[in-house]
Design a protein around this motif. Structure first.
Motif, PDB file in Angstrom:
ATOM      1  N   CYS A  65      67.547  37.237  42.444  1.00  0.00           N
ATOM      2  CA  CYS A  65      68.656  36.738  43.280  1.00  0.00           C
ATOM      3  C   CYS A  65      69.244  35.463  42.661  1.00  0.00           C
ATOM      4  O   CYS A  65      70.472  35.252  42.651  1.00  0.00           O
ATOM      5  CB  CYS A  65      68.172  36.469  44.685  1.00  0.00           C
ATOM      6  SG  CYS A  65      67.894  37.961  45.650  1.00  0.00           S
ATOM      7  N   GLU A  66      68.357  34.582  42.154  1.00  0.00           N
ATOM      8  CA  GLU A  66      68.834  33.343  41.558  1.00  0.00           C
ATOM      9  C   GLU A  66      69.602  33.639  40.267  1.00  0.00           C
ATOM     10  O   GLU A  66      70.627  33.006  39.979  1.00  0.00           O
ATOM     11  CB  GLU A  66      67.656  32.413  41.277  1.00  0.00           C
ATOM     12  CG  GLU A  66      67.035  31.851  42.538  1.00  0.00           C
ATOM     13  CD  GLU A  66      65.820  30.996  42.236  1.00  0.00           C
ATOM     14  OE1 GLU A  66      65.413  30.929  41.048  1.00  0.00           O
ATOM     15  OE2 GLU A  66      65.228  30.415  43.194  1.00  0.00           O
ATOM     16  N   GLN A  97      79.814  40.630  45.372  1.00  0.00           N
ATOM     17  CA  GLN A  97      78.525  40.425  44.732  1.00  0.00           C
ATOM     18  C   GLN A  97      77.953  39.037  44.999  1.00  0.00           C
ATOM     19  O   GLN A  97      76.776  38.898  45.294  1.00  0.00           O
ATOM     20  CB  GLN A  97      78.670  40.625  43.210  1.00  0.00           C
ATOM     21  CG  GLN A  97      79.010  42.037  42.814  1.00  0.00           C
ATOM     22  CD  GLN A  97      79.038  42.198  41.312  1.00  0.00           C
ATOM     23  OE1 GLN A  97      78.749  41.265  40.522  1.00  0.00           O
ATOM     24  NE2 GLN A  97      79.406  43.416  40.861  1.00  0.00           N
ATOM     25  N   THR A  98      78.737  38.028  44.866  1.00  0.00           N
ATOM     26  CA  THR A  98      78.210  36.677  45.070  1.00  0.00           C
ATOM     27  C   THR A  98      77.710  36.484  46.474  1.00  0.00           C
ATOM     28  O   THR A  98      76.600  35.952  46.700  1.00  0.00           O
ATOM     29  CB  THR A  98      79.303  35.644  44.762  1.00  0.00           C
ATOM     30  OG1 THR A  98      79.794  35.849  43.418  1.00  0.00           O
ATOM     31  CG2 THR A  98      78.785  34.230  44.901  1.00  0.00           C
ATOM     32  N   ARG A 143      73.132  35.029  40.950  1.00  0.00           N
ATOM     33  CA  ARG A 143      74.104  34.052  41.440  1.00  0.00           C
ATOM     34  C   ARG A 143      74.902  33.491  40.289  1.00  0.00           C
ATOM     35  O   ARG A 143      76.062  33.066  40.464  1.00  0.00           O
ATOM     36  CB  ARG A 143      73.380  32.940  42.207  1.00  0.00           C
ATOM     37  CG  ARG A 143      72.768  33.429  43.514  1.00  0.00           C
ATOM     38  CD  ARG A 143      71.859  32.398  44.123  1.00  0.00           C
ATOM     39  NE  ARG A 143      72.552  31.166  44.447  1.00  0.00           N
ATOM     40  CZ  ARG A 143      71.980  30.046  44.873  1.00  0.00           C
ATOM     41  NH1 ARG A 143      70.656  30.028  45.022  1.00  0.00           N
ATOM     42  NH2 ARG A 143      72.684  28.973  45.114  1.00  0.00           N
ATOM     43  N   TYR A 144      74.280  33.490  39.124  1.00  0.00           N
ATOM     44  CA  TYR A 144      74.956  32.929  37.955  1.00  0.00           C
ATOM     45  C   TYR A 144      75.461  34.017  36.999  1.00  0.00           C
ATOM     46  O   TYR A 144      76.422  33.810  36.276  1.00  0.00           O
ATOM     47  CB  TYR A 144      74.019  31.977  37.194  1.00  0.00           C
ATOM     48  CG  TYR A 144      73.526  30.841  38.073  1.00  0.00           C
ATOM     49  CD1 TYR A 144      74.362  29.772  38.381  1.00  0.00           C
ATOM     50  CD2 TYR A 144      72.225  30.854  38.562  1.00  0.00           C
ATOM     51  CE1 TYR A 144      73.902  28.743  39.191  1.00  0.00           C
ATOM     52  CE2 TYR A 144      71.764  29.828  39.367  1.00  0.00           C
ATOM     53  CZ  TYR A 144      72.592  28.774  39.684  1.00  0.00           C
ATOM     54  OH  TYR A 144      72.122  27.756  40.489  1.00  0.00           O
ATOM     55  N   SER A 145      74.797  35.166  36.997  1.00  0.00           N
ATOM     56  CA  SER A 145      75.203  36.259  36.108  1.00  0.00           C
ATOM     57  C   SER A 145      74.988  37.577  36.826  1.00  0.00           C
ATOM     58  O   SER A 145      73.985  38.261  36.628  1.00  0.00           O
ATOM     59  CB  SER A 145      74.363  36.211  34.811  1.00  0.00           C
ATOM     60  OG  SER A 145      74.724  37.284  33.958  1.00  0.00           O
ATOM     61  N   PRO A 146      75.926  37.964  37.664  1.00  0.00           N
ATOM     62  CA  PRO A 146      75.735  39.160  38.472  1.00  0.00           C
ATOM     63  C   PRO A 146      75.612  40.437  37.658  1.00  0.00           C
ATOM     64  O   PRO A 146      74.873  41.347  38.037  1.00  0.00           O
ATOM     65  CB  PRO A 146      76.971  39.179  39.374  1.00  0.00           C
ATOM     66  CG  PRO A 146      77.498  37.781  39.376  1.00  0.00           C
ATOM     67  CD  PRO A 146      77.164  37.210  38.020  1.00  0.00           C
ATOM     68  N   TYR A 192      74.347  38.489  46.934  1.00  0.00           N
ATOM     69  CA  TYR A 192      73.142  37.880  46.388  1.00  0.00           C
ATOM     70  C   TYR A 192      72.778  36.602  47.121  1.00  0.00           C
ATOM     71  O   TYR A 192      71.596  36.286  47.281  1.00  0.00           O
ATOM     72  CB  TYR A 192      73.330  37.609  44.886  1.00  0.00           C
ATOM     73  CG  TYR A 192      73.362  38.896  44.056  1.00  0.00           C
ATOM     74  CD1 TYR A 192      72.249  39.728  44.023  1.00  0.00           C
ATOM     75  CD2 TYR A 192      74.505  39.244  43.315  1.00  0.00           C
ATOM     76  CE1 TYR A 192      72.302  40.892  43.279  1.00  0.00           C
ATOM     77  CE2 TYR A 192      74.540  40.423  42.582  1.00  0.00           C
ATOM     78  CZ  TYR A 192      73.410  41.251  42.577  1.00  0.00           C
ATOM     79  OH  TYR A 192      73.444  42.410  41.843  1.00  0.00           O
ATOM     80  N   GLU A 193      73.784  35.900  47.554  1.00  0.00           N
ATOM     81  CA  GLU A 193      73.511  34.668  48.308  1.00  0.00           C
ATOM     82  C   GLU A 193      72.816  34.992  49.620  1.00  0.00           C
ATOM     83  O   GLU A 193      71.837  34.347  50.005  1.00  0.00           O
ATOM     84  CB  GLU A 193      74.833  33.917  48.564  1.00  0.00           C
ATOM     85  CG  GLU A 193      74.677  32.572  49.207  1.00  0.00           C
ATOM     86  CD  GLU A 193      74.073  31.536  48.272  1.00  0.00           C
ATOM     87  OE1 GLU A 193      73.440  30.590  48.756  1.00  0.00           O
ATOM     88  OE2 GLU A 193      74.209  31.687  47.028  1.00  0.00           O
TER      89      GLU A 193
END
Length: 862
Positions: A572-573, A517-518, A576-579, A521-522
């Motif tokens: 997307c942002e 996931q990370t 990155r912090y809370s998928p 999204y990145e």
């Protein structure tokens, strides 16, 4: 035999049915003369009676006599018997008297004589003086020499019917001798000379004396010569005197003093007496001015007639036109009338026949004009005009015959030796008879339009050429723009933005499939920012959501689409912090990113494709707006013509194809087939005209050109063509290899090749390819110009109406419109070039350069 016997009896009865009278026509009042009645025939008159009138005294008679003459010629015996009754009379007074008729009875039939006319003069007579001198009863009538012959006893007279005339006017002249003495002969005659006159002399077969009265005195007169003289020049013309030496018998006496001198007969001697006539002057005037062109020198009164020896004949048969001028005047000097024969008739030397008695001014003169017609048809010999000068009315009179119609049929023709066909040939100098037939008709149905429009001059040709040039220009502009774009980094990034974004999306998808996931999204966030940076040409420091939304709005992106793009950035942002808190998960977010990026990329490229689409739409609209060339073709007429030709019905075939032309349909194959039908029907001029028209439509039609040459070999005229410049002749041959439409198509192909080679020269980076493109473009351009020139040349010749075919069997070419001078003659089938026209006349030129004027009705324009 019985008929001959009857005729002989009739002649004998007629001979015995009259009494002939012999008596002088004039006598002196104191002169005795004989009156004799003569009856011819073997039958002796039963009775004879004649009663003398009171105007005459019977001196002696009647003295009866008879004579018999027997002639044997070639064993044939003829017998004639005459019975005569002679009276010696003396007038009792002067004047003109009529003697009574005598009568006699022969075989119970009474016959009578004619009444004789006698003039009695008061003066002495020549007969008396001559009689006295011969009988010796006239005492003292002796002559010692020529000095004793007085002027009034022997003289010559030259008499003219007139002493004033005009040139060509006949004058009668006589030369007579008058005598009151005994003439025994003539010597050294010098007849008058007629300088300045045409003369015709008539001499009597025998000089015979007859009594005439001159000045109240009786002479023995004889005609020496008679003349018809016609003055040939104006002025006072002198006729020189005539002279004649006469031999005169003169009685001489011896006068010895004896008483017997008068008893014995005296002797006679012959003396010579020269007698002359005075010179005569004739005043001759000129004919008045203004003589008609048809004046033939005639002076007098005349009539004219003309006829043909044959009213109907065939070509190459001989005939004659007979023109007869008859009347009274200078018949012998009439000139031949001018006769204008139809063209193409060989006219030979005129034959002249004069029908008049010698010494007469009355008669006729026939002029025979032999001729041979060389062409068939109906001809008219124009009226023959002849003018003469009428002395009575002192003016010119013009005679005119009627027009003379003549029908000339086709003569027999011979078969060409060695020929595979039975085509007739025409006798013609310098023509080589061909031994082959014309080529067959075209069976393939033509495709044509009712109104002929050459492809090279059509709108379709111009549109195709314009589209080619425009397409080449578009290609060049596109390539130039592509090169500029490659040199521009921002532009490159813009164009590659979609591709780069798709690459990152594929990488993000791989991370999604692996459950990272990370990383997903990145990578998705990098794809969105990279797309915005490349597409909107934004630096990394300006990649804020507000900046992106503002620039998208300026680029024409809708607010809704730009909002979706910024919403994706926010998700997307956040992920990155809370998928786990992202709405839709990785799959939903991926699909939304793919959809938004594709929509923005398509939206920004859409306005750049409008020009090409508009160009394509314009071409489609232009092509669809061109007029349709398709037409319904009347197959029935074409098929009927072909079927009729195959069955040998030439006239029916020609009629069917003419109907096609009448419907407005034009095609070279129709003209070609029409020419074949006319050729087979023997109408060579129409065949040549149709072949020429076929070649106008399609100069590359080899069959039409071959048949045209064959038909031209059968016409009568052979004209040596002026040689054409060799380069022009070569170019013409090359032009005839293809039709005008084919050359136009070739020119378009060459134009496309020229444009392609030009693009190769302009756009290629290789030196070798650029050289190839440059030289190939030059060659292709020359070929394009040449093929276009051939197409336009053919089309110009096809539309130019400056050539024609002679359709009349024979036509005279004149020096001027409606002129009288014929320059030359041409025949049916000959091709001419039209230079000018005036009314009903055309100024034409032959292939050999000769020019003249011809009637418009004699030719038909190709």
């Amino acid at each position: 035999m019985l008929s001959l016997l009857f005729a002989a009896c009739t002649i004998a009865a007629m001979a015995q049915g009259e009494i002939r009278v012999e008596a002088p026509n004039m006598v002196g009042v104191d002169e005795q003369f004989n009156l004799t009645f003569i009856i011819e025939g073997e039958d002796k008159p039963g009775s004879f009676s004649w009663t003398i009138s009171s105007d005459f005294q019977l001196v002696w008679g009647p003295q009866k006599g008879s004579s018999t003459s027997i002639n044997i010629v070639n064993g044939k015996r003829t017998k004639s018997v005459q019975y005569t009754y002679t009276y010696v009379l003396m007038p009792t007074k002067t004047g003109k008297f009529t003697l009574p008729a005598a009568s006699a009875t022969i075989k119970g039939k009474q016959i009578s004589s004619k009444r004789a006319e006698i003039e009695v003069l008061s003066s002495g007579s020549a007969a008396k003086s001559q009689s006295s001198s011969s009988s010796g009863r006239s005492s003292g009538a002796t002559r010692s020499g020529t000095a004793d012959i007085a002027q009034d006893e022997l003289f010559l007279r030259f008499n003219l019917s007139k002493t004033s005339a005009v040139i060509g006017e006949p004058i009668y002249a006589t030369l007579k001798i008058y005598s009151a003495v005994n003439i025994s002969g003539f010597e050294d005659a010098k007849l008058p000379s007629f300088n300045g006159f045409w003369s015709q002399e008539t001499a009597p077969s025998q000089i015979q004396f007859a009594r005439e009265s001159v000045g109240g005195r009786i002479y023995d007169a004889a005609l020496i010569r008679s003349y018809v003289i016609i003055p040939q020049q104006a002025g006072d013309l002198r006729i020189d005197p005539a002279e004649l030496v006469t031999l005169v018998s003169v009685r001489t006496s011896r006068h010895t003093g004896s008483i017997f001198d008068d008893f014995f007969d005296n002797g006679y001697t012959t003396v010579r007496k020269r007698i002359t006539t005075p010179a005569v002057t004739v005043h001759v005037g000129r004919l008045p001015d203004g003589a008609p062109a048809s004046f033939g020198g005639g002076v007098g009164s005349y009539s004219i007639s003309a006829h043909l020896t044959r009213d109907s004949l065939k070509t190459h048969d001989a005939a004659s036109l007979l023109v007869t001028v008859s009347g009274k005047g200078n018949v012998s000097l009439l000139e031949a009338p001018k006769v204008k024969f139809p063209p193409d008739m060989d006219v030979y030397d005129t034959k002249v026949t004069v029908n008049s008695e010698k010494g007469s001014t009355s008669g006729s003169k026939t002029f025979e004009y032999p001729f041979i017609p060389r062409s068939h048809g109906d001809f008219t010999i124009e009226p023959v005009e002849y003018s003469y000068y009428d002395v009575g009315s002192s003016g010119y009179v013009t005679l005119r015959t009627g027009p003379i119609e003549l029908h000339v049929a086709k003569g027999a023709v011979s078969e060409s030796s060695g020929s595979v066909s039975t085509l007739p040939t025409v006798e013609r100098k310098g023509v080589r008879n061909l031994g082959e037939d014309i080529r067959y008709i075209s069976i393939k149905k033509p495709s044509m339009a009712s109104e002929r429009t050459a492809f090279v001059r059509s709108a379709l040709y111009r549109v195709i050429a314009a589209l080619m040039v425009l397409a080449a220009l578009v290609v060049w502009l596109v390539r130039r723009k592509a090169e500029r774009n490659r040199a521009d980094v921002a532009m490159t990034r813009n164009k590659r933005a979609g591709k780069m974004a798709m690459g990152r999306l594929r990488q993000a998808r791989e991370f999604m499939q692996k459950g990272l996931q990370t990383a997903f999204y990145e990578e998705l966030h990098k794809a969105l920012l990279g797309f915005a940076s490349d597409k909107l040409s934004i630096g990394a420091e300006d990649l804020g959501k507000d900046s992106i939304a503002s620039l998208m709005e300026k680029a024409g992106i809708s607010g809704e689409l730009s909002g979706r793009f910024t919403a994706l950035l926010d998700k997307c942002e956040q992920a990155r912090y809370s998928p786990e808190g992202v709405e839709g998960g990785m799959e939903g977010l991926y699909e939304e990113a793919l959809n938004v990026i594709s929509s923005i990329d398509s939206n920004m490229k859409g306005h750049k494709k409008g020009f090409g689409a508009a160009l394509i739409a314009l071409a489609v609209m232009t092509l669809t707006s061109l007029p349709s060339q398709a037409q319904d073709y009347p197959d029935s007429l074409w098929n009927a013509g072909v079927a009729a030709y195959e069955n040998g019905l030439w006239d029916s075939a020609a009629s069917a194809w003419e109907s096609l032309k009448g419907a407005g349909i034009r095609d070279a194959r129709i003209e070609y087939n029409l020419g074949n039908a006319y050729f087979k029907a023997g109408e060579y001029p129409k065949a040549i005209l149709a072949y020429e028209r076929a070649l106008k439509e399609d100069p590359s039609m080899a069959d039409a050109r071959y048949n045209l040459d064959f038909a031209n070999s059968l016409i009568q005229d052979r004209i040596d063509q002026v040689p054409e410049f060799i380069f022009k002749a070569w170019m013409r041959k090359v032009s005839y290899l293809l039709s005008s439409n084919a050359w136009a198509a070739v020119s378009l192909v060459m134009l496309a090749l020229t444009l392609g080679m030009l693009l190769l020269f302009l756009l290629s980076s290789s030196t070798g390819l650029r050289k190839t493109g440059f030289f190939s473009a030059i060659v292709a351009l020359l070929l394009c110009a040449g093929s276009l020139g051939f197409a336009l040349w053919q089309e110009d010749e096809a539309t130019r109406a400056d050539s024609a075919i002679v359709m009349k069997p024979v036509s005279a070419v004149k020096s001027s419109p409606a002129g009288d001078t014929d320059l030359f003659v041409i025949h049916e089938g000959t091709k001419v070039r039209i230079l000018d026209d005036v009314g009903q006349w055309k100024n034409i030129s032959l292939a050999d350069g000769r020019q003249g004027w011809i009637r418009s009705t004699d030719i038909e324009v190709i």
